[in-house]
Scaffold this motif. Sequence first.
Motif, PDB file in Angstrom:
ATOM      1  N   LEU A  42       0.839  -1.200   0.000  1.00 49.44           N
ATOM      2  CA  LEU A  42       0.000   0.000   0.000  1.00 49.44           C
ATOM      3  C   LEU A  42       0.874   1.251   0.000  1.00 49.44           C
ATOM      4  O   LEU A  42       0.651   2.184  -0.787  1.00 49.44           O
ATOM      5  CB  LEU A  42      -0.915  -0.014   1.234  1.00 49.44           C
ATOM      6  CG  LEU A  42      -1.798   1.220   1.419  1.00 49.44           C
ATOM      7  CD1 LEU A  42      -2.960   1.195   0.449  1.00 49.44           C
ATOM      8  CD2 LEU A  42      -2.319   1.310   2.841  1.00 49.44           C
ATOM      9  N   ALA A  72       4.020   1.509  -0.962  1.00 51.09           N
ATOM     10  CA  ALA A  72       4.740   1.605  -2.235  1.00 51.09           C
ATOM     11  C   ALA A  72       3.829   2.186  -3.317  1.00 51.09           C
ATOM     12  O   ALA A  72       4.245   3.069  -4.079  1.00 51.09           O
ATOM     13  CB  ALA A  72       5.267   0.237  -2.660  1.00 51.09           C
ATOM     14  N   GLY A  73       2.597   1.713  -3.377  1.00 50.85           N
ATOM     15  CA  GLY A  73       1.640   2.236  -4.357  1.00 50.85           C
ATOM     16  C   GLY A  73       1.377   3.711  -4.126  1.00 50.85           C
ATOM     17  O   GLY A  73       1.314   4.500  -5.081  1.00 50.85           O
ATOM     18  N   LEU A  74       1.270   4.073  -2.874  1.00 52.87           N
ATOM     19  CA  LEU A  74       1.007   5.465  -2.482  1.00 52.87           C
ATOM     20  C   LEU A  74       2.164   6.377  -2.906  1.00 52.87           C
ATOM     21  O   LEU A  74       1.962   7.425  -3.534  1.00 52.87           O
ATOM     22  CB  LEU A  74       0.809   5.510  -0.961  1.00 52.87           C
ATOM     23  CG  LEU A  74       0.116   6.722  -0.359  1.00 52.87           C
ATOM     24  CD1 LEU A  74      -1.273   6.903  -0.945  1.00 52.87           C
ATOM     25  CD2 LEU A  74       0.016   6.553   1.154  1.00 52.87           C
ATOM     26  N   VAL A  75       3.392   5.972  -2.558  1.00 51.95           N
ATOM     27  CA  VAL A  75       4.573   6.780  -2.896  1.00 51.95           C
ATOM     28  C   VAL A  75       4.732   6.863  -4.412  1.00 51.95           C
ATOM     29  O   VAL A  75       5.023   7.926  -4.972  1.00 51.95           O
ATOM     30  CB  VAL A  75       5.851   6.191  -2.242  1.00 51.95           C
ATOM     31  CG1 VAL A  75       7.084   6.948  -2.704  1.00 51.95           C
ATOM     32  CG2 VAL A  75       5.738   6.225  -0.720  1.00 51.95           C
ATOM     33  N   PHE A  76       4.506   5.736  -5.074  1.00 51.21           N
ATOM     34  CA  PHE A  76       4.589   5.696  -6.542  1.00 51.21           C
ATOM     35  C   PHE A  76       3.594   6.694  -7.131  1.00 51.21           C
ATOM     36  O   PHE A  76       3.928   7.494  -8.024  1.00 51.21           O
ATOM     37  CB  PHE A  76       4.274   4.275  -7.035  1.00 51.21           C
ATOM     38  CG  PHE A  76       4.795   3.992  -8.408  1.00 51.21           C
ATOM     39  CD1 PHE A  76       4.192   4.531  -9.532  1.00 51.21           C
ATOM     40  CD2 PHE A  76       5.890   3.154  -8.584  1.00 51.21           C
ATOM     41  CE1 PHE A  76       4.679   4.258 -10.799  1.00 51.21           C
ATOM     42  CE2 PHE A  76       6.390   2.875  -9.848  1.00 51.21           C
ATOM     43  CZ  PHE A  76       5.778   3.429 -10.960  1.00 51.21           C
TER      44      PHE A  76
END
Lengths: 145, 152
Positions: free
Chosen positions: B7, B9-13
Motif C-alpha cells: 500500500l 509503495a503504491g502510495l509513494v509511486f
Amino acid sequence: MTIDTIHFTPIAALLGGLLIGAAAALFMLINGRIAGISGIIGGILRPVVGDILWRFAFVFGLILAPVLYGTFATLPETQVDSSYPLLIVAGLLVGIGTRYGGGCTSGHGICGISRLSPRSVVATLLFVSSGMATVFVLRHLLGVN
Amino acid sequence: MNIFFSLIAGLVFGLGLIISGMTNPAKVHGFLDVAGAWDPSLALVMLGGILVASIGFFFARKQSQSWLGLPLQMPSARNIDRRLVLGSLLFGIGWGLAGICPGPALVLVGSGVVKGGIFALAMLSGMVLFEVVESNRKLPVASAATTNPPAK
C-alpha cells in the motif's frame, strides 16, 4: 525540434521521478517484487491463491495517492484532450499491449532498465517510438488534438 | 506486513506520478510530440526513477531474500520475442492515442477524472481479453510442448 520551455518542468519531473524510483527500489528490497503496474493488475485477473491481496493494496495505494495529495495541496490540473471513442480504443490497446509485451512504463521503463534487462530496454525503445509515431500521425497528419 | 508495504509503495509511486506531472495526459503528449513544441519532462522522470531504482536493485541483488524475508522475484526472461515486440508496439500506440499509461490511469481514477475512469475500464477490459485469449491458447500449446521444446 523546439523545446517547449513554457511547459518543461525539470525540477518537478526529477523530484517525482526520484519518488517513483524510491517506491520501486523499496518495493523490491522490502517485498521482493517488481513495481510494474500492468503486471500487478494482470496478476489480479489471473488469480493465484496467496498472491492477490498485496496487488490490491498496491493498486489501492495508487488510487489513494491523489486523495492524500488533495487533502494537503491542490491537485495539479489534468487535461484529457482525447475523445471518448479514442480513449476506449487507447485503453484496450494499452491493456492488451502491456500484458502481451510483459510490462509498461513502470515495469519495463523504470524497473527493467534499472536492472539492465535487454528485454526492457528494447520494449521501452519500442513503446516510446510507437507512441511518438502515433502522436505524429494523430496531430500532424490527421490534425486530431 | 507485506500488504501494508504494498500500500505504501503504491502510495509513494502515485505521489511521484502526481508531482512529476505525468498524471496529466497533455504533458505526456507534450513529450511524445517531437515534431511540435517538445516537453522533455518525461525523460527526466524516467532518469530520476532509473537513478534511484538502479541503486535499489543493485543492493537487492546482493541479498538472498527481501527485508521481510520474502523471495526476490526478479524476472529471469532474457529473450526478445514476438510477444515483447508486438505487445510493446501496441502499448505505445495506445499510450500515444490517449497520453495515459497504466499507473497514471489509476491515479486519474482516484482523482475523480471521468475520462481517466473510462480509459481505465477499457484498459482492464483489454487485460481481461488478453487473459481469455491466453487461457484458450494454452490447451493446444500445452500439447504441442510435449513434442517441441518450450519457448521460454
